[in-house]
Scaffold this active site. Structure first.
Site, mmCIF file in Angstrom:
data_model
loop_
_atom_site.group_PDB
_atom_site.id
_atom_site.type_symbol
_atom_site.label_atom_id
_atom_site.label_comp_id
_atom_site.label_asym_id
_atom_site.label_seq_id
_atom_site.Cartn_x
_atom_site.Cartn_y
_atom_site.Cartn_z
ATOM 1 N N CYS A 1 3.197 8.288 1.540
ATOM 2 C CA CYS A 1 3.592 7.345 2.588
ATOM 3 C C CYS A 1 3.907 6.017 1.892
ATOM 4 C CB CYS A 1 2.446 7.187 3.588
ATOM 5 S SG CYS A 1 2.774 5.944 4.848
ATOM 6 N N CYS B 1 -1.500 -3.994 14.772
ATOM 7 C CA CYS B 1 -1.243 -3.629 13.375
ATOM 8 C C CYS B 1 -1.660 -4.728 12.405
ATOM 9 C CB CYS B 1 0.248 -3.339 13.217
ATOM 10 S SG CYS B 1 0.753 -3.134 11.509
ATOM 11 N N CYS C 1 -3.076 0.835 8.089
ATOM 12 C CA CYS C 1 -2.141 0.286 7.112
ATOM 13 C C CYS C 1 -2.175 -1.237 7.132
ATOM 14 C CB CYS C 1 -0.747 0.794 7.456
ATOM 15 S SG CYS C 1 0.436 0.329 6.243
ATOM 16 N N CYS D 1 5.354 -7.791 7.497
ATOM 17 C CA CYS D 1 6.304 -7.280 8.486
ATOM 18 C C CYS D 1 6.588 -8.369 9.515
ATOM 19 C CB CYS D 1 5.705 -6.058 9.182
ATOM 20 S SG CYS D 1 6.860 -5.254 10.317
ATOM 21 N N CYS E 1 3.688 -6.156 15.879
ATOM 22 C CA CYS E 1 2.994 -5.244 16.809
ATOM 23 C C CYS E 1 1.518 -5.646 16.840
ATOM 24 C CB CYS E 1 3.137 -3.798 16.334
ATOM 25 S SG CYS E 1 4.851 -3.332 16.074
ATOM 26 N N GLU F 1 0.824 -1.202 0.000
ATOM 27 C CA GLU F 1 0.000 0.000 0.000
ATOM 28 C C GLU F 1 0.863 1.258 0.000
ATOM 29 O OE1 GLU F 1 -2.658 -0.219 3.352
ATOM 30 O OE2 GLU F 1 -3.116 -2.314 2.900
HETATM 31 S S1 SF4 Z 1 3.390 -1.238 13.249
HETATM 32 FE FE1 SF4 Z 1 3.014 -2.910 11.810
HETATM 33 S S2 SF4 Z 1 4.256 -2.448 10.011
HETATM 34 FE FE2 SF4 Z 1 5.018 -1.165 11.718
HETATM 35 S S3 SF4 Z 1 6.648 -2.395 12.625
HETATM 36 FE FE3 SF4 Z 1 4.798 -2.892 13.781
HETATM 37 S S4 SF4 Z 1 3.969 -4.729 12.733
HETATM 38 FE FE4 SF4 Z 1 5.463 -3.778 11.349
#
Ligand code: SF4
Length: 341
Positions: free
Chosen positions: A105, A119, A330, A112, A116, A92
């Site tokens: 962005c 997310c 995101c 990833c 987190c 994205e």
């Molecule tokens: S917020 Fe999401 S994209 Fe950013 S580092 Fe944490 S898991 Fe990865």
């Protein structure tokens, strides 16, 4: 055989290319002009290289640009683009117009590793690092490319977990032979990978944003697994000991979760750990993602939190929510697309 992409290569890499195909060294600089200043689409448009040179180059190389596969437009003017990468994966890219600024962005990875828990990209798992070509293609192939004034590496992925390709893309954006952007127009965001922060600070002059989300060790560990091995305390030590010039900005991103990290205790601890660091805090409203029980505090609580931090002498702003009607969080849009595929 798949051809190698020229777009996204640094001047040094292009020098190696010219050497490999026996072109004169000065051709590398000419190629950077065509790639990053004249916006061509095909090697054959490099008209100051002889026809023979272009043929030799075309045998093994292509420019390597690709347009987005789809986009959505928000009622507030924000647009979200999907680009295809790594065979059937989607990343994205957001275009965020705002008065006289227009920010892009970009994503730096597909998925990833950081996990987190709030997310959506983290929930996808990790699919791969983007190359400098794939990072910069989001910028160059954006229909609004010519209007862009700022760039943030805050899309999918952890940029400093892909530091080599991210640094290459920054070199191309900020070099005279590249796009010639001022580094102060670019911000790279990280959860705080210690070795890569050092490398980033030494090798680039762009702004740095640290995703903080809690000043307390145990609490941050639950939100962001990175805290188990790379603590915020260590990140702050690096920042305190780095010689910043006046131009370079350090900011801390803080997503507010109702009843979790929005108390007076958090305000006090934030002020304590950020003591003596010239920085700002960006408060971010949480955009719900499927399967998450987190909620954003109400507007008044967010404003109060900001005022309390400002009162402690920390410049604090609230990031305006953009693109809420087009899956602002995101990772949502690409997850939907990947599930379809
Ligand atoms: S917020 Fe999401 S994209 Fe950013 S580092 Fe944490 S898991 Fe990865």
């Amino acid at each position: 055989m798949q051809k190698e992409k020229l777009y996204g290569k640094t001047l040094n890499e292009l020098l190696a290319v010219t050497k490999r195909v026996s072109l004169p060294g000065f051709a590398a600089k000419q190629i950077t002009d065509w790639l990053y200043k004249k916006e061509i689409q095909a090697i054959d448009e490099m008209t100051n290289l002889s026809k023979k040179m272009r043929e030799v180059l075309s045998n093994d190389y292509e420019i390597g640009l690709s347009v987005p596969v789809s986009f959505s437009t928000s009622s507030d003017g924000t647009k979200k683009y999907l680009f295809r990468v790594l065979e059937h994966k989607f990343i994205e890219t957001a275009y965020i117009p705002d008065d006289d600024r227009a920010t892009i962005c970009v994503s730096s990875q597909s998925g990833c590793k950081m996990g987190c828990i709030f997310c959506m990209t983290g929930k996808q798992g990790f699919q791969g690092n983007l190359s400098s070509n794939e990072i910069l293609n989001q910028f160059r192939s954006l229909p609004e490319f010519r209007q862009l004034t700022n760039m943030v590496y805050m899309g999918m992925g952890e940029p400093l977990d892909n530091i080599t390709e991210v640094l290459k893309s920054l070199e191309i954006l900020t070099s005279d032979w590249g796009y010639g952007w001022s580094p102060t127009r670019i911000t790279v965001s990280t959860v705080g990978i210690l070795n890569s922060i050092r490398e980033f600070l030494e090798k680039s002059r762009c702004h740095l944003a640290i995703s903080l989300h809690s000043p307390f060790d145990e609490e941050r560990r639950k939100l962001m697994p990175i805290q188990r091995t790379n603590t915020v305390r260590e990140v702050l030590d690096i920042i305190r000991n780095f010689d910043f010039n006046n131009q370079r900005r350090i900011s801390f991103e803080y997503i507010l979760f109702e009843g979790l990290n929005d108390s007076p205790l958090h305000i006090r601890e934030l002020a304590r750990i950020l003591n003596r660091i010239k920085c700002r805090i960006n408060l971010i409203r949480f955009h719900p993602v499927p399967g998450s029980s987190f909620r954003s505090p109400d507007e008044k609580a967010i404003l109060d939190f900001r005022e309390a931090l400002n009162g402690k002498g920390i410049l604090t702003t609230i990031r305006s929510s953009r693109g809420v009607d087009i899956q602002a969080a995101c990772g949502l849009l690409s997850t939907l697309e990947q599930n379809k595929a």
